[in-house]
Design a protein around this motif. Structure first.
Motif, PDB file in Angstrom:
ATOM      1  N   TYR A  52      13.796  -7.741  14.777  1.00 50.22           N
ATOM      2  CA  TYR A  52      12.587  -7.091  15.296  1.00 50.22           C
ATOM      3  C   TYR A  52      12.894  -5.796  16.043  1.00 50.22           C
ATOM      4  O   TYR A  52      12.070  -4.878  16.081  1.00 50.22           O
ATOM      5  N   ASP A  53      14.104  -5.717  16.637  1.00 50.89           N
ATOM      6  CA  ASP A  53      14.437  -4.505  17.411  1.00 50.89           C
ATOM      7  C   ASP A  53      14.907  -3.370  16.496  1.00 50.89           C
ATOM      8  O   ASP A  53      15.394  -2.339  16.980  1.00 50.89           O
ATOM      9  N   HIS A  54      14.742  -3.563  15.176  1.00 52.14           N
ATOM     10  CA  HIS A  54      15.075  -2.512  14.198  1.00 52.14           C
ATOM     11  C   HIS A  54      13.869  -2.204  13.314  1.00 52.14           C
ATOM     12  O   HIS A  54      13.542  -1.058  13.073  1.00 52.14           O
ATOM     13  N   ILE A  55      13.155  -3.279  12.868  1.00 51.66           N
ATOM     14  CA  ILE A  55      11.901  -3.060  12.125  1.00 51.66           C
ATOM     15  C   ILE A  55      10.891  -2.359  13.034  1.00 51.66           C
ATOM     16  O   ILE A  55      10.269  -1.381  12.650  1.00 51.66           O
ATOM     17  N   GLY A  56      10.761  -2.881  14.256  1.00 51.83           N
ATOM     18  CA  GLY A  56       9.892  -2.259  15.258  1.00 51.83           C
ATOM     19  C   GLY A  56       8.531  -1.871  14.719  1.00 51.83           C
ATOM     20  O   GLY A  56       7.775  -2.721  14.236  1.00 51.83           O
ATOM     21  N   ASP A  57       8.234  -0.586  14.765  1.00 47.08           N
ATOM     22  CA  ASP A  57       6.924  -0.056  14.362  1.00 47.08           C
ATOM     23  C   ASP A  57       6.898   0.429  12.915  1.00 47.08           C
ATOM     24  O   ASP A  57       6.018   1.210  12.541  1.00 47.08           O
ATOM     25  N   ALA A  58       7.837  -0.027  12.110  1.00 43.66           N
ATOM     26  CA  ALA A  58       7.978   0.517  10.751  1.00 43.66           C
ATOM     27  C   ALA A  58       6.702   0.371   9.917  1.00 43.66           C
ATOM     28  O   ALA A  58       6.296   1.320   9.241  1.00 43.66           O
ATOM     29  N   VAL A  59       6.063  -0.802   9.985  1.00 40.24           N
ATOM     30  CA  VAL A  59       4.885  -1.031   9.139  1.00 40.24           C
ATOM     31  C   VAL A  59       3.765  -0.065   9.518  1.00 40.24           C
ATOM     32  O   VAL A  59       3.185   0.619   8.666  1.00 40.24           O
ATOM     33  N   GLU A  60       3.495   0.028  10.834  1.00 43.47           N
ATOM     34  CA  GLU A  60       2.415   0.917  11.285  1.00 43.47           C
ATOM     35  C   GLU A  60       2.733   2.381  10.949  1.00 43.47           C
ATOM     36  O   GLU A  60       1.877   3.111  10.439  1.00 43.47           O
ATOM     37  N   LEU A  61       3.965   2.799  11.223  1.00 44.91           N
ATOM     38  CA  LEU A  61       4.347   4.194  10.947  1.00 44.91           C
ATOM     39  C   LEU A  61       4.252   4.510   9.457  1.00 44.91           C
ATOM     40  O   LEU A  61       3.830   5.601   9.065  1.00 44.91           O
ATOM     41  N   VAL A  70      12.857   2.600   3.248  1.00 48.00           N
ATOM     42  CA  VAL A  70      14.071   2.419   2.452  1.00 48.00           C
ATOM     43  C   VAL A  70      14.969   1.402   3.154  1.00 48.00           C
ATOM     44  O   VAL A  70      15.199   1.508   4.360  1.00 48.00           O
ATOM     45  N   GLY A  71      15.474   0.434   2.386  1.00 45.87           N
ATOM     46  CA  GLY A  71      16.394  -0.541   2.970  1.00 45.87           C
ATOM     47  C   GLY A  71      16.721  -1.640   1.967  1.00 45.87           C
ATOM     48  O   GLY A  71      16.460  -1.497   0.766  1.00 45.87           O
ATOM     49  N   MET A  72      17.294  -2.742   2.462  1.00 49.81           N
ATOM     50  CA  MET A  72      17.703  -3.851   1.595  1.00 49.81           C
ATOM     51  C   MET A  72      16.542  -4.419   0.780  1.00 49.81           C
ATOM     52  O   MET A  72      15.429  -4.544   1.282  1.00 49.81           O
ATOM     53  N   MET A  73      16.830  -4.805  -0.450  1.00 48.52           N
ATOM     54  CA  MET A  73      15.852  -5.379  -1.373  1.00 48.52           C
ATOM     55  C   MET A  73      14.923  -6.416  -0.706  1.00 48.52           C
ATOM     56  O   MET A  73      13.708  -6.307  -0.795  1.00 48.52           O
ATOM     57  N   GLU A  74      15.530  -7.437  -0.103  1.00 51.04           N
ATOM     58  CA  GLU A  74      14.732  -8.544   0.438  1.00 51.04           C
ATOM     59  C   GLU A  74      13.837  -8.058   1.585  1.00 51.04           C
ATOM     60  O   GLU A  74      12.682  -8.480   1.710  1.00 51.04           O
ATOM     61  N   LEU A  75      14.376  -7.180   2.403  1.00 53.03           N
ATOM     62  CA  LEU A  75      13.602  -6.628   3.511  1.00 53.03           C
ATOM     63  C   LEU A  75      12.432  -5.789   2.974  1.00 53.03           C
ATOM     64  O   LEU A  75      11.336  -5.799   3.538  1.00 53.03           O
ATOM     65  N   MET A  76      12.658  -5.085   1.863  1.00 53.49           N
ATOM     66  CA  MET A  76      11.590  -4.280   1.264  1.00 53.49           C
ATOM     67  C   MET A  76      10.497  -5.183   0.684  1.00 53.49           C
ATOM     68  O   MET A  76       9.311  -4.852   0.749  1.00 53.49           O
ATOM     69  N   LYS A  80       6.544  -5.098   1.735  1.00 55.71           N
ATOM     70  CA  LYS A  80       5.414  -5.111   0.781  1.00 55.71           C
ATOM     71  C   LYS A  80       4.407  -6.187   1.185  1.00 55.71           C
ATOM     72  O   LYS A  80       3.187  -5.962   1.172  1.00 55.71           O
ATOM     73  N   GLN A  81       4.944  -7.370   1.532  1.00 57.87           N
ATOM     74  CA  GLN A  81       4.057  -8.471   1.948  1.00 57.87           C
ATOM     75  C   GLN A  81       3.254  -8.089   3.185  1.00 57.87           C
ATOM     76  O   GLN A  81       2.156  -8.587   3.399  1.00 57.87           O
ATOM     77  N   LYS A  82       3.832  -7.213   4.014  1.00 56.54           N
ATOM     78  CA  LYS A  82       3.154  -6.787   5.240  1.00 56.54           C
ATOM     79  C   LYS A  82       2.181  -5.627   4.977  1.00 56.54           C
ATOM     80  O   LYS A  82       1.614  -5.064   5.911  1.00 56.54           O
ATOM     81  N   GLY A  83       2.065  -5.226   3.701  1.00 58.10           N
ATOM     82  CA  GLY A  83       1.065  -4.217   3.352  1.00 58.10           C
ATOM     83  C   GLY A  83       1.592  -2.803   3.192  1.00 58.10           C
ATOM     84  O   GLY A  83       0.813  -1.871   3.007  1.00 58.10           O
ATOM     85  N   VAL A  84       2.912  -2.633   3.275  1.00 54.57           N
ATOM     86  CA  VAL A  84       3.472  -1.290   3.090  1.00 54.57           C
ATOM     87  C   VAL A  84       3.385  -0.929   1.603  1.00 54.57           C
ATOM     88  O   VAL A  84       3.754  -1.714   0.737  1.00 54.57           O
ATOM     89  N   HIS A  88      11.524   1.567  -1.100  1.00 54.48           N
ATOM     90  CA  HIS A  88      12.619   1.765  -2.054  1.00 54.48           C
ATOM     91  C   HIS A  88      13.750   0.819  -1.662  1.00 54.48           C
ATOM     92  O   HIS A  88      14.379   0.996  -0.625  1.00 54.48           O
ATOM     93  N   GLY A  89      13.983  -0.192  -2.494  1.00 56.24           N
ATOM     94  CA  GLY A  89      15.005  -1.185  -2.193  1.00 56.24           C
ATOM     95  C   GLY A  89      16.381  -0.752  -2.673  1.00 56.24           C
ATOM     96  O   GLY A  89      16.535  -0.206  -3.764  1.00 56.24           O
ATOM     97  N   LEU A  90      17.371  -0.979  -1.840  1.00 58.85           N
ATOM     98  CA  LEU A  90      18.767  -0.721  -2.185  1.00 58.85           C
ATOM     99  C   LEU A  90      19.540  -2.008  -1.903  1.00 58.85           C
ATOM    100  O   LEU A  90      19.013  -2.938  -1.315  1.00 58.85           O
ATOM    101  N   ASN A  91      20.802  -2.027  -2.316  1.00 55.88           N
ATOM    102  CA  ASN A  91      21.673  -3.113  -1.880  1.00 55.88           C
ATOM    103  C   ASN A  91      22.996  -2.515  -1.427  1.00 55.88           C
ATOM    104  O   ASN A  91      23.245  -1.316  -1.610  1.00 55.88           O
TER     105      ASN A  91
END
Ligand code: NI
Ligand code: MN
Length: 228
Positions: A52-61, A70-76, A80-84, A88-91
């Motif tokens: 959480y201390d890295h995702i932070g405000d990512a969805v709202e921003l 941009v980040g890891m596949m699973e995190l991306m 998406k599930q959160k509405g973003v 762009h997924g990377l590994n």
């Protein structure tokens, strides 16, 4: 490029062509940071891992600015599930050439997941991020431990500026980070991920004093440096 430290592990990077990148935007939840989200206009949001201390405000921003995360596949997939809308997924070890430059994920020794409604959600591996733009290479280590293969990253990439966690407890501490800095051979090293919580209280000047050939620099929250 200009890089502004937004506290904890968050950076705002403005490239020469005006593209805005934000790394690990933990802003509104950080009591040490006095920056309004609507003053930030990211085109891309880069995430090292799913804590959480890295995702932070990512969805709202992302939603407000129509930014791409941009980040890891699973995190991306989670984003998406959160509405973003745009991700762009990377590994690990993989990179992609965007219009503004190249983003590559590097291994990091850390974990990545969130608890939601009593369930632990797996969010892929934790990563570090290499940013190549404006002829420069920036390395954001995420929350990694020190490990010997950081030397490989240093051998393969001429790093102009490395951002390394020094808080201890959840990441490497100052002593380990100084060793990591040596492995990476970065031209400049900036400490991050300290003093946000009591468990990661550190004196960044003590870390900088431990560096040898690497040029350590303590950025104040809100301070901007030019990497040129
Ligand atoms: Ni973490
Ligand atoms: Mn962290």
């Amino acid at each position: 490029m200009n890089i502004t430290y937004l506290g904890h592990s968050a950076l705002a990077i403005t490239l020469n062509d005006g593209t805005n990148l934000i790394v690990d935007p933990f802003i509104s939840g950080n009591p040490l940071v006095d920056v309004e989200l609507d003053t930030l206009h990211p085109d891309y949001i880069l995430l090292t891992h799913g804590h959480y201390d890295h995702i932070g405000d990512a969805v709202e921003l992302a939603n407000v600015n129509n930014a791409t995360i941009v980040g890891m596949m699973e995190l991306m997939k989670y984003m998406k599930q959160k509405g973003v809308q745009q991700t762009h997924g990377l590994n690990l070890g993989g990179g992609h050439d965007f219009d503004f430059g190249r983003i590559q994920l590097t291994p990091a020794l850390h974990s990545s997941g969130l608890e939601e409604e009593g369930q632990l959600i797996y969010l892929g591996e934790a990563a570090g991020i290499l940013i190549k733009a404006d002829g420069k290479t920036i390395y954001h280590a995420g929350d990694t431990a020190d490990f010997s293969d950081l030397a490989l990253i240093g051998e393969q990439h001429e790093i102009d500026c490395a951002f390394l966690p020094i808080g201890d407890n959840f990441t490497m501490g100052p002593k380990e980070a100084a060793r990591a800095a040596k492995r990476l051979q970065a031209k400049r090293v900036v400490p991050i991920h300290y003093n946000t919580f009591p468990a990661i209280k550190q004196d960044p000047e003590v870390f900088v004093a431990q560096l040898e050939a690497q040029n350590g620099y303590v950025m104040q929250i809100g301070e901007t440096i030019e990497v040129s």
